[in-house]
Scaffold this active site. Structure first.
Site, PDB file in Angstrom:
ATOM      1  N   SER A  58       0.782  -1.241   0.000  1.00  0.00           N
ATOM      2  CA  SER A  58       0.000   0.000   0.000  1.00  0.00           C
ATOM      3  C   SER A  58       0.810   1.286   0.000  1.00  0.00           C
ATOM      4  O   SER A  58       0.227   2.371  -0.089  1.00  0.00           O
ATOM      5  CB  SER A  58      -0.957   0.023   1.193  1.00  0.00           C
ATOM      6  OG  SER A  58      -2.044  -0.846   0.975  1.00  0.00           O
ATOM      7  N   LYS A  61       0.160   3.858  -2.655  1.00  0.00           N
ATOM      8  CA  LYS A  61      -0.835   4.934  -2.576  1.00  0.00           C
ATOM      9  C   LYS A  61      -0.214   6.323  -2.464  1.00  0.00           C
ATOM     10  O   LYS A  61      -0.908   7.319  -2.649  1.00  0.00           O
ATOM     11  CB  LYS A  61      -1.785   4.659  -1.413  1.00  0.00           C
ATOM     12  CG  LYS A  61      -2.672   3.449  -1.690  1.00  0.00           C
ATOM     13  CD  LYS A  61      -3.362   2.929  -0.456  1.00  0.00           C
ATOM     14  CE  LYS A  61      -4.173   1.668  -0.808  1.00  0.00           C
ATOM     15  NZ  LYS A  61      -4.573   0.899   0.371  1.00  0.00           N
ATOM     16  N   SER A 113      -5.629   3.707   4.501  1.00  0.00           N
ATOM     17  CA  SER A 113      -5.213   2.828   3.409  1.00  0.00           C
ATOM     18  C   SER A 113      -6.403   2.183   2.708  1.00  0.00           C
ATOM     19  O   SER A 113      -6.371   0.990   2.349  1.00  0.00           O
ATOM     20  CB  SER A 113      -4.262   1.737   3.927  1.00  0.00           C
ATOM     21  OG  SER A 113      -3.492   1.199   2.887  1.00  0.00           O
ATOM     22  N   LYS A 222       3.368   6.529   4.987  1.00  0.00           N
ATOM     23  CA  LYS A 222       2.341   5.580   4.554  1.00  0.00           C
ATOM     24  C   LYS A 222       2.772   4.165   4.909  1.00  0.00           C
ATOM     25  O   LYS A 222       3.919   3.771   4.679  1.00  0.00           O
ATOM     26  CB  LYS A 222       2.110   5.688   3.037  1.00  0.00           C
ATOM     27  CG  LYS A 222       1.040   4.754   2.517  1.00  0.00           C
ATOM     28  CD  LYS A 222      -0.338   5.220   2.936  1.00  0.00           C
ATOM     29  CE  LYS A 222      -1.397   4.175   2.666  1.00  0.00           C
ATOM     30  NZ  LYS A 222      -1.316   3.011   3.595  1.00  0.00           N
TER      31      LYS A 222
END
Length: 368
Positions: A58, A61, A113, A222
């Site tokens: 993820s 992203k 997320s 992130k």
């Protein structure tokens, strides 16, 4: 050799060797790949297998957010599709048919997320998921990334050709941090978003534990995880005038890894001002007169490195160029910074003369 001298040397080896080993082992990470860079210059301060292609989960992203901020309008209202609402994995539990502000979708993307949010953003900004993925790869090319290919906007393991490297992810984070909107979203601990189908607001708490509880200097980042990528993490931290970016891929102890890398960076390096924007100081060289650089330059250097940095002027003979040459700073004969030198602009304070004034002046010159 005398026996007593041999015994002394043997004792020194016994004590020194473990100290050397422990010094090397004191800075290690659990990650398969890792890197820490200084955010402004992009200088790599430490790395471990940072250029190998890995699955990234993820942290994908971050690029999704960049493209959405660049290509979209954060005030847009986005209608959630069936495809978006049905996306597997981590979710904001969006419902098909509801409308959510693009800005709120970005908060849900970065803080929680949300894979459903990633698809909704992609469909709205790119016209389709494939169209958005094309924009992601175009941005990767623009950033000069050599070990990155995107196949989706969320990082799920649904494509084989979806990967990056620790170094490339650091560059992506560096690019993202050029946007104030990204920094605000990435650094938010809790965000509240309207929920048109319920009487209560959506409340999203950031999953980045460095930001919320673990590290006082953390500024954003992130998280990521899939079965194949394992734990992935990108974070940023700022102390005094230095901001760092850390990346780990497949790291069982990622929080500890990032703190360790940040502490190493902050303890070992300081930001040094190499030059201020403005006129060059001439010194003994008259050629410096009326030349200037347009921006200040700072660079992370260790204490022993700072004394070894040398400036160098590389003049150009091409008169068609808008600049006169380059100001370089070299560390051990390696260029660490280079920027153009411009001829100092002189403001023209004379007013444009009328036709009759020019004719009059010309006539006076002829009579002299």
């Amino acid at each position: 050799m005398r026996p007593w001298l041999i015994m002394v040397m043997a004792c020194l080896l016994v004590f020194i060797t473990p100290l050397q080993a422990s010094a090397e082992e004191s800075f290690a990470v659990s990650a398969e790949s890792a890197i820490v860079i200084e955010a402004e210059s992009g200088r790599v301060l430490w790395e471990k297998d940072a250029y190998s292609e890995k699955r990234i989960a993820s942290i994908t992203k971050i690029m999704t957010a960049i493209v959405a901020i660049e290509q979209g309008d954060l005030d847009d209202s986005v209608e959630i599709s069936e495809q978006a609402a049905g996306t597997e994995g981590s979710s904001l539990y969006l419902q098909a048919g509801e409308e959510v502000k693009l800005e709120d979708l970005l908060y849900g993307l970065m803080l929680r997320s949300g894979n459903d949010s990633a698809i909704a953003i992609a469909e709205h900004v790119g016209g389709s998921v494939d169209g958005f993925v094309f924009l992601m790869n175009e941005k990767a090319n623009e950033l000069g990334l050599e070990n990155t290919i995107f196949a989706n906007p969320h990082g799920l393991d649904d494509h084989e050709n979806h990967y990056s490297s620790a170094y490339d992810m650091a560059m992506i984070m560096q690019g993202a941090m050029e946007f104030d909107e990204f920094n605000t979203i990435s650094g938010t601990k809790v965000h509240r978003a309207p929920n048109e189908n319920e009487d209560w607001e959506r409340v999203w708490k950031n999953k980045n534990r460095l930001l919320t509880e673990r590290y006082e200097y953390a500024t954003g980042g992130k998280t990521g995880y899939t079965d194949r990528a394992k734990r992935t993490l990108v974070t940023s931290a700022k102390k005094d005038d230095m901001e760092l970016i850390a990346v780990t891929l497949n790291a069982p102890s990622d929080w500890d890894d990032h703190v360790r890398m940040f502490e190493y960076g902050f303890d070992t390096y300081e930001m040094h001002r190499l030059i201020d924007a403005g006129e060059l100081e001439r010194g003994q060289d008259e050629r410096y007169e009326d030349y200037e650089v347009h921006r200040s330059v700072t660079y992370p250097l260790s204490e022993d490195e700072s004394a070894r940095v040398l400036p160098k002027i590389a003049w150009t003979t091409d008169e068609h160029l808008p600049f006169a040459g380059y100001l370089q700073f070299q560390l051990d004969n390696e260029v660490i910074s280079e920027q153009p030198i411009f001829r100092e602009e002189v403001e023209d304070t004379t007013e444009e003369l009328s036709f009759w004034e020019r004719l009059k002046n010309r006539f006076q010159q002829m009579m002299e």
